[in-house]
Design a protein around this motif. Structure first.
Motif, PDB file in Angstrom:
ATOM      1  N   ALA A   2      -5.797 -11.367  -7.008  1.00  0.00           N
ATOM      2  CA  ALA A   2      -4.863 -11.682  -5.784  1.00  0.00           C
ATOM      3  C   ALA A   2      -4.971 -13.124  -5.259  1.00  0.00           C
ATOM      4  O   ALA A   2      -3.805 -13.583  -4.811  1.00  0.00           O
ATOM      5  N   GLY A   3      -6.122 -13.923  -5.504  1.00  0.00           N
ATOM      6  CA  GLY A   3      -5.979 -15.034  -4.875  1.00  0.00           C
ATOM      7  C   GLY A   3      -5.571 -16.099  -5.806  1.00  0.00           C
ATOM      8  O   GLY A   3      -5.990 -17.394  -5.540  1.00  0.00           O
ATOM      9  N   ASP A  29      -3.042 -18.412  -7.464  1.00  0.00           N
ATOM     10  CA  ASP A  29      -1.570 -18.473  -7.376  1.00  0.00           C
ATOM     11  C   ASP A  29      -1.299 -18.962  -8.680  1.00  0.00           C
ATOM     12  O   ASP A  29      -1.725 -19.478  -9.552  1.00  0.00           O
ATOM     13  N   GLY A  30       0.045 -18.587  -9.077  1.00  0.00           N
ATOM     14  CA  GLY A  30       0.668 -19.012 -10.310  1.00  0.00           C
ATOM     15  C   GLY A  30       0.365 -18.018 -11.655  1.00  0.00           C
ATOM     16  O   GLY A  30       0.503 -18.214 -12.741  1.00  0.00           O
ATOM     17  N   VAL A  31      -0.441 -16.884 -11.215  1.00  0.00           N
ATOM     18  CA  VAL A  31      -1.101 -16.098 -12.295  1.00  0.00           C
ATOM     19  C   VAL A  31      -0.333 -14.722 -11.910  1.00  0.00           C
ATOM     20  O   VAL A  31      -0.440 -13.996 -10.735  1.00  0.00           O
ATOM     21  N   ALA A  32       0.441 -14.192 -12.806  1.00  0.00           N
ATOM     22  CA  ALA A  32       1.336 -12.889 -12.579  1.00  0.00           C
ATOM     23  C   ALA A  32       0.957 -11.958 -13.735  1.00  0.00           C
ATOM     24  O   ALA A  32       0.591 -12.058 -14.898  1.00  0.00           O
ATOM     25  N   LEU A  33       0.777 -10.463 -13.196  1.00  0.00           N
ATOM     26  CA  LEU A  33       0.465  -9.457 -13.889  1.00  0.00           C
ATOM     27  C   LEU A  33       1.526  -8.675 -14.127  1.00  0.00           C
ATOM     28  O   LEU A  33       2.161  -8.165 -12.959  1.00  0.00           O
ATOM     29  N   TYR A  34       1.880  -8.292 -15.382  1.00  0.00           N
ATOM     30  CA  TYR A  34       3.000  -7.331 -15.598  1.00  0.00           C
ATOM     31  C   TYR A  34       2.448  -6.039 -16.414  1.00  0.00           C
ATOM     32  O   TYR A  34       1.738  -6.212 -17.522  1.00  0.00           O
ATOM     33  N   GLU A  35       2.790  -4.832 -16.014  1.00  0.00           N
ATOM     34  CA  GLU A  35       2.068  -3.663 -16.618  1.00  0.00           C
ATOM     35  C   GLU A  35       3.315  -2.583 -17.162  1.00  0.00           C
ATOM     36  O   GLU A  35       4.353  -2.571 -16.964  1.00  0.00           O
ATOM     37  N   SER A  36       2.690  -2.092 -18.334  1.00  0.00           N
ATOM     38  CA  SER A  36       3.365  -0.774 -18.655  1.00  0.00           C
ATOM     39  C   SER A  36       2.301   0.506 -18.938  1.00  0.00           C
ATOM     40  O   SER A  36       1.105   0.144 -18.616  1.00  0.00           O
ATOM     41  N   ARG A  37       2.799   1.770 -18.992  1.00  0.00           N
ATOM     42  CA  ARG A  37       1.901   2.595 -19.228  1.00  0.00           C
ATOM     43  C   ARG A  37       2.151   3.302 -20.419  1.00  0.00           C
ATOM     44  O   ARG A  37       3.399   3.389 -21.180  1.00  0.00           O
ATOM     45  N   ILE A  38       0.951   3.636 -21.235  1.00  0.00           N
ATOM     46  CA  ILE A  38       1.101   4.310 -22.486  1.00  0.00           C
ATOM     47  C   ILE A  38       0.739   5.577 -22.311  1.00  0.00           C
ATOM     48  O   ILE A  38      -0.419   6.145 -21.830  1.00  0.00           O
ATOM     49  N   LEU A  39       1.372   6.552 -23.034  1.00  0.00           N
ATOM     50  CA  LEU A  39       1.042   8.097 -22.898  1.00  0.00           C
ATOM     51  C   LEU A  39      -0.196   8.183 -23.653  1.00  0.00           C
ATOM     52  O   LEU A  39      -0.597   7.704 -24.635  1.00  0.00           O
ATOM     53  N   ASN A  40      -1.173   9.189 -22.902  1.00  0.00           N
ATOM     54  CA  ASN A  40      -2.347   9.619 -23.585  1.00  0.00           C
ATOM     55  C   ASN A  40      -2.494  10.745 -22.715  1.00  0.00           C
ATOM     56  O   ASN A  40      -1.945  11.420 -22.021  1.00  0.00           O
ATOM     57  N   GLY A  54      -6.000 -19.262 -20.010  1.00  0.00           N
ATOM     58  CA  GLY A  54      -6.399 -20.900 -19.588  1.00  0.00           C
ATOM     59  C   GLY A  54      -6.738 -21.001 -18.436  1.00  0.00           C
ATOM     60  O   GLY A  54      -6.954 -22.020 -17.734  1.00  0.00           O
ATOM     61  N   VAL A  55      -6.854 -19.618 -17.449  1.00  0.00           N
ATOM     62  CA  VAL A  55      -7.395 -19.736 -16.141  1.00  0.00           C
ATOM     63  C   VAL A  55      -8.781 -19.759 -16.135  1.00  0.00           C
ATOM     64  O   VAL A  55      -9.717 -18.522 -16.370  1.00  0.00           O
ATOM     65  N   ASP A  56      -9.233 -21.010 -15.656  1.00  0.00           N
ATOM     66  CA  ASP A  56     -10.748 -21.103 -15.845  1.00  0.00           C
ATOM     67  C   ASP A  56     -11.672 -21.223 -14.521  1.00  0.00           C
ATOM     68  O   ASP A  56     -12.571 -21.700 -14.361  1.00  0.00           O
ATOM     69  N   ASP A  57     -10.800 -20.783 -13.444  1.00  0.00           N
ATOM     70  CA  ASP A  57     -10.945 -20.674 -11.909  1.00  0.00           C
ATOM     71  C   ASP A  57     -12.530 -20.137 -11.985  1.00  0.00           C
ATOM     72  O   ASP A  57     -13.030 -19.014 -12.740  1.00  0.00           O
ATOM     73  N   VAL A  58     -13.506 -20.422 -11.029  1.00  0.00           N
ATOM     74  CA  VAL A  58     -14.715 -19.957 -10.933  1.00  0.00           C
ATOM     75  C   VAL A  58     -14.660 -18.977  -9.558  1.00  0.00           C
ATOM     76  O   VAL A  58     -14.211 -19.540  -8.601  1.00  0.00           O
ATOM     77  N   MET A  59     -15.196 -17.648  -9.955  1.00  0.00           N
ATOM     78  CA  MET A  59     -14.700 -17.076  -8.792  1.00  0.00           C
ATOM     79  C   MET A  59     -16.046 -15.977  -8.649  1.00  0.00           C
ATOM     80  O   MET A  59     -16.299 -14.971  -8.882  1.00  0.00           O
ATOM     81  N   PRO A  60     -17.100 -16.720  -7.968  1.00  0.00           N
ATOM     82  CA  PRO A  60     -18.213 -15.910  -7.910  1.00  0.00           C
ATOM     83  C   PRO A  60     -18.481 -14.740  -6.956  1.00  0.00           C
ATOM     84  O   PRO A  60     -19.234 -13.926  -6.923  1.00  0.00           O
ATOM     85  N   GLN A  61     -17.462 -14.404  -6.108  1.00  0.00           N
ATOM     86  CA  GLN A  61     -17.311 -13.069  -5.221  1.00  0.00           C
ATOM     87  C   GLN A  61     -17.321 -11.891  -6.374  1.00  0.00           C
ATOM     88  O   GLN A  61     -17.504 -10.765  -5.764  1.00  0.00           O
TER      89      GLN A  61
END
Length: 255
Positions: A41-42, A44-55, A238-245
């Motif tokens: 969520a925090g 910027d510039g990183v986008a997530l795109y999803e699909s569903r696979i039958l299982n 290539g997103v190397d942000d440190v996210m200790p939370q």
């Protein structure tokens, strides 16, 4: 009415200026999208795109392997014709039942240039980043799936001195196992053997938001299918942000 056409406009890189990450979600999964969106969520510039696979909601070796022929099609519907930096396949046990390289081969049939990951691929990368060799494992799976998991991890050079399971094969029920129950399961694992890290397997399990707190209480690094794969997908992109939370893993880079 005045109709004004061909108005001038500018373009930029859009919401994915840093990374486009594609995620295949099991049709029965309640959890992974929630945890990944929270983690990313925090950024910027990183986008997530999803699909569903039958299982199948019943998790057995047979139903897991039955997904292999569906992987390419589920990948292909994520932004068709547009490049993706990473494609992640969201099933831990199927990645082992099918085999990581087979999963990657199906993805690359339609996305030959994308980097690929699965929950177990990410877990191995996490173990290396955390310098962990002795791994405590907690799963929700039934016995025959647990054997696949334990043998697969051990065959890759990691020790599994203690392995715990809730022995529940219904994905819908697994998604409702409380975080407090997961925490108790982790504490039980740690009471039986000294380990370098704990891995909680299954994308339906809710662990990500509790990871940092459990680490603070136990002193042991912890990760899960969703937690590790979100970290690995970001690092591969290539997103190397440190996210200790989000716990110790999110302070690390790929080893």
């Amino acid at each position: 009415m005045t109709l004004i056409e061909h108005l001038p406009f500018d373009t930029d890189e859009g919401i994915a200026s840093r990374a486009r990450i594609g995620l295949m979600v099991l049709a029965t999964d309640f959890t992974i999208e929630h945890e990944w969106r929270a983690i990313m969520a925090g950024l910027d510039g990183v986008a997530l795109y999803e699909s569903r696979i039958l299982n199948d909601a019943q998790i057995t070796p047979e139903t897991l392997r039955a997904m292999e022929p569906r992987i390419a099609a589920a990948t292909d519907v994520i932004l068709p014709g547009s490049p993706l930096d990473v494609v992640a396949y969201g099933c831990t046990s199927a990645s082992m039942a099918i085999g990581e390289e087979q999963v990657f081969a199906r993805i690359r049939e339609v996305r030959p240039h994308a980097r690929c990951t699965t929950p177990i691929t990410a877990a191995f990368a996490a173990f290396r980043a955390l310098k962990a060799r002795r791994i405590g494992v907690l799963t929700p799976y039934r016995a025959d799936v647990n054997r696949i998991v334990a043998e697969y991890i051990a065959a890759r050079g990691f020790e599994v001195p203690v392995f715990g399971s809730f022995n529940e094969q219904d994905d819908g029920i697994v998604a409702r196992i409380t975080p407090a129950s997961i925490k108790r399961g982790v504490e039980t694992i740690l009471s039986h053997a000294a380990v370098d890290a704990v891995f909680v397997s299954c994308t339906s399990v809710r662990l990500a938001e509790a990871a940092r707190g459990i680490e603070a209480e136990t002193g042991v690094p912890i990760t899960s299918s969703n937690h590790a794969m979100a970290w690995h997908a970001l690092r591969l992109a290539g997103v190397d942000d440190v996210m200790p939370q989000w716990g110790r893993l999110f302070e690390a880079q790929i080893a």
